[in-house]
Design a protein around this motif. Sequence first.
Motif, PDB file in Angstrom:
ATOM      1  N   SER B  44       0.706  -0.994  -0.047  1.00  0.00           N
ATOM      2  CA  SER B  44       0.178  -0.049  -0.090  1.00  0.00           C
ATOM      3  C   SER B  44       0.879   1.318   0.016  1.00  0.00           C
ATOM      4  N   ALA B 151      -4.998   3.950   5.676  1.00  0.00           N
ATOM      5  CA  ALA B 151      -6.397   3.884   6.021  1.00  0.00           C
ATOM      6  C   ALA B 151      -6.591   4.491   7.329  1.00  0.00           C
ATOM      7  N   ASN B 379      -5.851  -3.397  -2.372  1.00  0.00           N
ATOM      8  CA  ASN B 379      -6.483  -3.163  -0.908  1.00  0.00           C
ATOM      9  C   ASN B 379      -7.764  -3.165  -0.643  1.00  0.00           C
ATOM     10  N   GLN B 383      -9.308  -2.363   2.862  1.00  0.00           N
ATOM     11  CA  GLN B 383      -9.963  -1.336   3.115  1.00  0.00           C
ATOM     12  C   GLN B 383     -11.518  -1.394   3.598  1.00  0.00           C
ATOM     13  N   ASP B 387     -13.026  -0.026   6.933  1.00  0.00           N
ATOM     14  CA  ASP B 387     -14.068   0.771   7.168  1.00  0.00           C
ATOM     15  C   ASP B 387     -15.252   0.292   7.882  1.00  0.00           C
TER      16      ASP B 387
END
Lengths: 316, 557
Positions: B44, B151, B379, B383, B387
């Motif tokens: 990432s 993130a 990702n 992710q 979330d």
Amino acid sequence: MSKKVTTTSTGAEIRHKPLGMRIWNHRGYYLMFLPVLIYVLIIYYWPMLGIRYSFYDYTLKKMEFVGLKHFQSLFRDRDFWRSFKNTLELSVTKLLITTAASVLVSVFINEMHNLTVKKGLQTIIYLPHFMSWTVTAAIFTLFLSTSSTGMVNETLKSWGVIKDSIDFLHSTSLWRPVFYLVNIWKETGWGTVIFLATLSGINPELYEAADIDGATRMQKIWYVTVPALLNTVIIVLILNLAKVLNMFESVFVMYNNRVFEVSDVISTYIYRKTFLTAIPNYGYTTAVGLFKSLVGCLLVLVCDAASKKIRGRGIM
Amino acid sequence: MKKKVLSVLLATAMVASMAACNNGGDTNASSAAPASSAQGGEQSSAAAPVEEAPYVLEDLYITVDGTVTANVDNRQDAFVEQWEAAVSEKLGHPIKLHINQPDHSKYADNVSQLLTTGSVGDGSYPDAMIMSATMFRQYENTGILWNMADAYANAEFQSRITLPSINENMKTKNGELYGFAPTYGNGCVTYIKQSWLDKAGKKIEDIKTYDDYYNLLKTFADGKTYGVIAAGFGKLDEAPYINYMPEFWQDAYPAFYQKDGKWVDGFQEEATAKAMDRLAQAYADKIIDPDTEGASTKIAREKFFSNDQTTSEAAFTYWAGTWLRTLTNNMEKQEVDNELGDDRLVQLPPIKEIKDSWGGYLNREAPVWVITDDGDGNNAREQAIFDALLETMLDGDTVQTLWTYGAKGVHWDTKAETFKTNAGTDKEKEYTYEEGKFHLLPTPNDPNSIWKKNHLDAVLVIAPLTNGYVDNDELVTKGNKFFTENCVDAPAAAACDTLTEVNADMTVDKTTLLNTVVAGGGKFEGTDIKTGADAIAAYQKKWGDTAAQILEELNAQ
């Protein structure tokens, strides 16, 4: 394809049909057998493919063929040999002691004439067998504790037998005797089942003949009961000998760091290497397991040979 | 016999052929795996951006330890149901939460099994899970964890974080973040029974030094009652190792830790030898309950607040904050010192020797949530997990309340109501609340106790609730305040390849040596061990070279 011909001892010739034809002729039976075959293959043989991991490094995101590396490592590991030695010593001693205790108790129960007391006693001594090892260990740990809640030490101290508490479960010289005693307490009753069954099958005429010969009670036990039991005792010993490497739970719930030297067995060694290691190498522990299985197989073969010699038939 | 020999040979051949057959296939697996494992953490941040397809996370599999107290016995179903409703609404699509909660004491073993034998997509393989600081350090560089630095930086809760240093300090030197701590770590403080202090004619202010503490405990060491109990003389398999017996360990730290910027092996230090000798002396003087050696935390706790105080102990070092309430409640249940109410236990300020060495009680490194990386270079899945799980966990409102207190109407409520605990007994207590007032309800599996919290501690959380739902238990507040005023951060856990490989065996030996010395001596692999110095010599003999190798690896990081 020509039929296979065999000749009997009388000189008669038997012509066998080809295998395919024989299977076809008995297809109904084969069809009935098929679910069993599939069940056995899936349940018993498929998991055995896992033994291939003993030739791999099998850790997080890594599966790499390493040949005999794990076997070389384990043969060099002092802790492994210690656990191997302990397994044999603990298992064989436990087997002999608990079998001897079961025989003694069986003979004793067999000599009892009051049926109510006999049945009651049998029930009482069977009960510990149904207690889990975890509960058994917790009870004995509490009884033998060195703190003021330890019943055994406190009683001995109050009787003036000892001044300071004895650390039964943390002493390398006392752990094994305690382990054997707990095993006797737990398993003797259950062990008597098979011996009592044998005793009930002894021909009463043998005892009557002994009475006529003027034999005392002890002589009847020694010359009639014990010889009648001997064959069963040997069979029990042989059958259990094949399982001696499987010792785990009884040790696991009772051992501790300070007595590893005399208590660590192969299964607990595997457990620690597998479950207490942050990122275990399952390849190594599978190798230890495979080695254990091979020794177990060897023991089964030895027992089979011994059984054939003593009983005239094998255990397989 | 020939047949049997033949069958054994055939079996051996089968084993060998299976191994050989699988070599090819698994070689592929291994060649692919390191690629993901090596890159997993860097994708990432370092790798070229990969076009990420929209990802709809419909099922979230998490593995949690016992710190999620809304377990199956305490209406986890209600928690899950309300979480699914709240998070589905936030995400705009339905999502199902699947919780795997292994036995707390075997948690690390279970996680290790799950991660080694499973893979992303298996029902049991976790998308996210809780890890202790020690576990986290061991897994951090394995490539199975997702680097959530971006993130985390872009999370909505950033604006509300009051303690940013906790997660910032967890970043690697390259700025990668593989774990997220929603709370700080907490630690242990020493509790002393007020009634026992009174019996000794002492006040807590009188206990300032080790000698004061030792002499106080000695008052109760008559062979029936003891001074102190703990789950082990030292918990050498769980950082910060010394927090259950801090007064005896003092400046010692029997593990690899950083000292003046350099990694050292604390077990080989003189401070450790002295600590072991102190523990041995206390054991010989019957100050330490002998049950300490084999006791689990549960057994130690139960003996401390046991109904039979004639075989109990004066002091117990245990977790701060909520546990002050729990221990007090348990004493109440056992009818111990009823006349003292919430003043049954007093918290001992760190003694001089602790203050002079560490500065206070140790605040352990925070447990973290981690997300597993599927290693596909994309990702989107990770992710989406962030979330759904972590972003919402600190939303300050509905979902954070769920993680903090549990399910509404089951663990807490705001409606007007009256309920009783211990109804019909002399301990009956009535609770009345007006409409809109936040309050905790009776514990589902123990209706005579009031529920305390779920996973997040409202006081320890790094981004506080914004809805004003606060449990005003004075005792808990007092406990948290005391700890915050008297704690310092524990040393960071060490991790390197060799340590990961040998740590379990090393810990077993260190524990054996410690127990042997404390219990008065004995043999360790043929060598007589009596003192702390003997123990260290035996350790050096067996592990000296390995420890040197570990230090080399750690100092090269």
